[in-house]
Scaffold this motif. Structure first.
Motif, PDB file in Angstrom:
ATOM      1  N   VAL A 202       0.834  -1.201   0.000  1.00  0.00           N
ATOM      2  CA  VAL A 202       0.000   0.000   0.000  1.00  0.00           C
ATOM      3  C   VAL A 202       0.872   1.256   0.000  1.00  0.00           C
ATOM      4  O   VAL A 202       0.953   1.978  -1.002  1.00  0.00           O
ATOM      5  CB  VAL A 202      -0.967   0.015   1.204  1.00  0.00           C
ATOM      6  N   ALA A 203       1.566   1.505   1.112  1.00  0.00           N
ATOM      7  CA  ALA A 203       2.326   2.750   1.243  1.00  0.00           C
ATOM      8  C   ALA A 203       3.516   2.807   0.288  1.00  0.00           C
ATOM      9  O   ALA A 203       3.705   3.796  -0.434  1.00  0.00           O
ATOM     10  CB  ALA A 203       2.798   2.914   2.691  1.00  0.00           C
ATOM     11  N   HIS A 204       4.318   1.739   0.278  1.00  0.00           N
ATOM     12  CA  HIS A 204       5.515   1.768  -0.560  1.00  0.00           C
ATOM     13  C   HIS A 204       5.159   1.771  -2.047  1.00  0.00           C
ATOM     14  O   HIS A 204       5.732   2.537  -2.831  1.00  0.00           O
ATOM     15  CB  HIS A 204       6.418   0.572  -0.250  1.00  0.00           C
ATOM     16  N   TRP A 205       4.229   0.918  -2.440  1.00  0.00           N
ATOM     17  CA  TRP A 205       3.877   0.846  -3.853  1.00  0.00           C
ATOM     18  C   TRP A 205       3.254   2.144  -4.340  1.00  0.00           C
ATOM     19  O   TRP A 205       3.499   2.580  -5.466  1.00  0.00           O
ATOM     20  CB  TRP A 205       2.935  -0.322  -4.106  1.00  0.00           C
ATOM     21  N   TYR A 206       2.453   2.786  -3.502  1.00  0.00           N
ATOM     22  CA  TYR A 206       1.874   4.068  -3.925  1.00  0.00           C
ATOM     23  C   TYR A 206       2.961   5.137  -4.016  1.00  0.00           C
ATOM     24  O   TYR A 206       3.065   5.857  -5.008  1.00  0.00           O
ATOM     25  CB  TYR A 206       0.777   4.550  -2.967  1.00  0.00           C
ATOM     26  N   GLY A 207       3.799   5.235  -2.968  1.00  0.00           N
ATOM     27  CA  GLY A 207       4.824   6.271  -2.960  1.00  0.00           C
ATOM     28  C   GLY A 207       5.836   6.110  -4.076  1.00  0.00           C
ATOM     29  O   GLY A 207       6.323   7.090  -4.646  1.00  0.00           O
ATOM     30  N   ALA A 208       6.163   4.854  -4.421  1.00  0.00           N
ATOM     31  CA  ALA A 208       7.208   4.613  -5.416  1.00  0.00           C
ATOM     32  C   ALA A 208       6.673   4.438  -6.832  1.00  0.00           C
ATOM     33  O   ALA A 208       7.343   4.823  -7.801  1.00  0.00           O
ATOM     34  CB  ALA A 208       8.010   3.368  -5.025  1.00  0.00           C
ATOM     35  N   HIS A 209       5.470   3.867  -6.981  1.00  0.00           N
ATOM     36  CA  HIS A 209       5.011   3.488  -8.320  1.00  0.00           C
ATOM     37  C   HIS A 209       3.634   4.014  -8.692  1.00  0.00           C
ATOM     38  O   HIS A 209       3.422   4.432  -9.828  1.00  0.00           O
ATOM     39  CB  HIS A 209       4.989   1.958  -8.447  1.00  0.00           C
ATOM     40  N   TRP A 210       2.688   3.977  -7.764  1.00  0.00           N
ATOM     41  CA  TRP A 210       1.302   4.230  -8.154  1.00  0.00           C
ATOM     42  C   TRP A 210       0.866   5.678  -8.004  1.00  0.00           C
ATOM     43  O   TRP A 210      -0.294   5.989  -8.271  1.00  0.00           O
ATOM     44  CB  TRP A 210       0.374   3.332  -7.332  1.00  0.00           C
ATOM     45  N   ASN A 211       1.757   6.560  -7.550  1.00  0.00           N
ATOM     46  CA  ASN A 211       1.376   7.967  -7.515  1.00  0.00           C
ATOM     47  C   ASN A 211       1.261   8.470  -8.953  1.00  0.00           C
ATOM     48  O   ASN A 211       1.893   7.933  -9.868  1.00  0.00           O
ATOM     49  CB  ASN A 211       2.370   8.789  -6.691  1.00  0.00           C
TER      50      ASN A 211
END
Length: 262
Positions: A202-211
């Motif tokens: 959730v947090a890492h994937w959004y911050g790194a990829h899904w933003n």
């Protein structure tokens, strides 16, 4: 661009560097470690969750696909060993970087938290509320630093409890620890793993990829390369440091094999 422009002694004419110029962010060692970490963590997750809920129907189906619970457990332990090896490799690299290469362990380019990160947290909240400018993040922003530290404290808990569970039969013959210790270790190992996977997906994937700026995937961790435009936009503080250090900029600037067209 002339060759002497990028000598360590010369002051680089930054304005002559195109927006699409390639700049190295990660070297091959870090990209390999990150790649192995991705594989190891996903192996642990997709084998550990069925083992945690082994009585569920979907877990039984997953066991049947790989050859049963023993095989699933073996795959889980292989992923765990790979994970710990990456952590140890990274720790060894840090020792090399600080004590042999004499790199900066704390400061503008360090991944360790500083007081400035607290100001960036407050500044970023104001920015998202439309109450101020976006902070000038450096080489690592505060959520990237948190990601890095999460791996270390998580690896200590998961690694220690996982090793205890793996060696349970041997350790019990030594009578060094009460039996209740292994029950507690199993709970800690499982709960910390679920917490870690929730954070990563959730947090890492959004911050790194899904933003929105990087969706669907940020390729820099795989290629190690970003453009000047990306660097200036995402980490203006780091770009300012590069402008002041021609030698560092020269080391990180990747020249095309063919001359650029002006």
């Amino acid at each position: 661009m002339s060759e002497d422009m990028y000598t360590p002694e010369a002051k680089i004419d930054v304005s002559s560097i195109p927006k699409d110029a390639k700049i190295r962010r990660f070297g091959p060692v870090h990209r390999i470690m990150h790649g192995v970490l991705i594989v190891a963590i996903n192996i642990q997750f997709f084998t550990g969750i069925p083992l945690r809920y082994r009585n569920a129907g979907w877990a039984q189906w997953m066991f049947n696909q790989v050859g049963g619970v023993p095989v699933m457990g073996l795959l889980h332990r292989i992923g765990g060993v790979a994970f710990l090896l990456v952590v140890l490799m990274h720790a060894a690299w840090l020792i090399y970087y600080v004590f042999i290469k004499k790199g900066q362990w704390y400061g503008d380019t360090s991944i360790l938290f500083r007081l400035e990160d607290l100001y960036h947290v407050v500044g970023n909240i104001k920015y998202m509320l439309g109450r101020g400018p976006e902070p000038k993040f450096g080489r690592y922003n505060y959520w990237e630093k948190f990601d890095w530290m999460a791996v270390f404290w998580g690896s200590m808990i998961i690694g220690a409890t996982g090793a205890a569970i793996m060696a349970k039969n041997y350790l019990m013959t030594l009578n060094l620890l009460p039996k209740q210790f292994y029950n507690v270790a199993t709970i800690l190992h499982s709960d910390e793993a679920v917490l870690a996977m929730g954070f990563l997906y959730v947090a890492h994937w959004y911050g790194a990829h899904w933003n929105p700026a990087k969706f669907p995937i940020n390729t820099v961790v795989f290629t190690g390369i970003e453009t000047r435009e990306e660097l200036e936009d995402e980490r203006p503080g780091e770009w300012e440091l590069l402008e002041k250090d021609p030698k560092w900029l020269k080391e990180r600037l990747i020249e095309d094999e063919e001359p650029r067209r002006k």
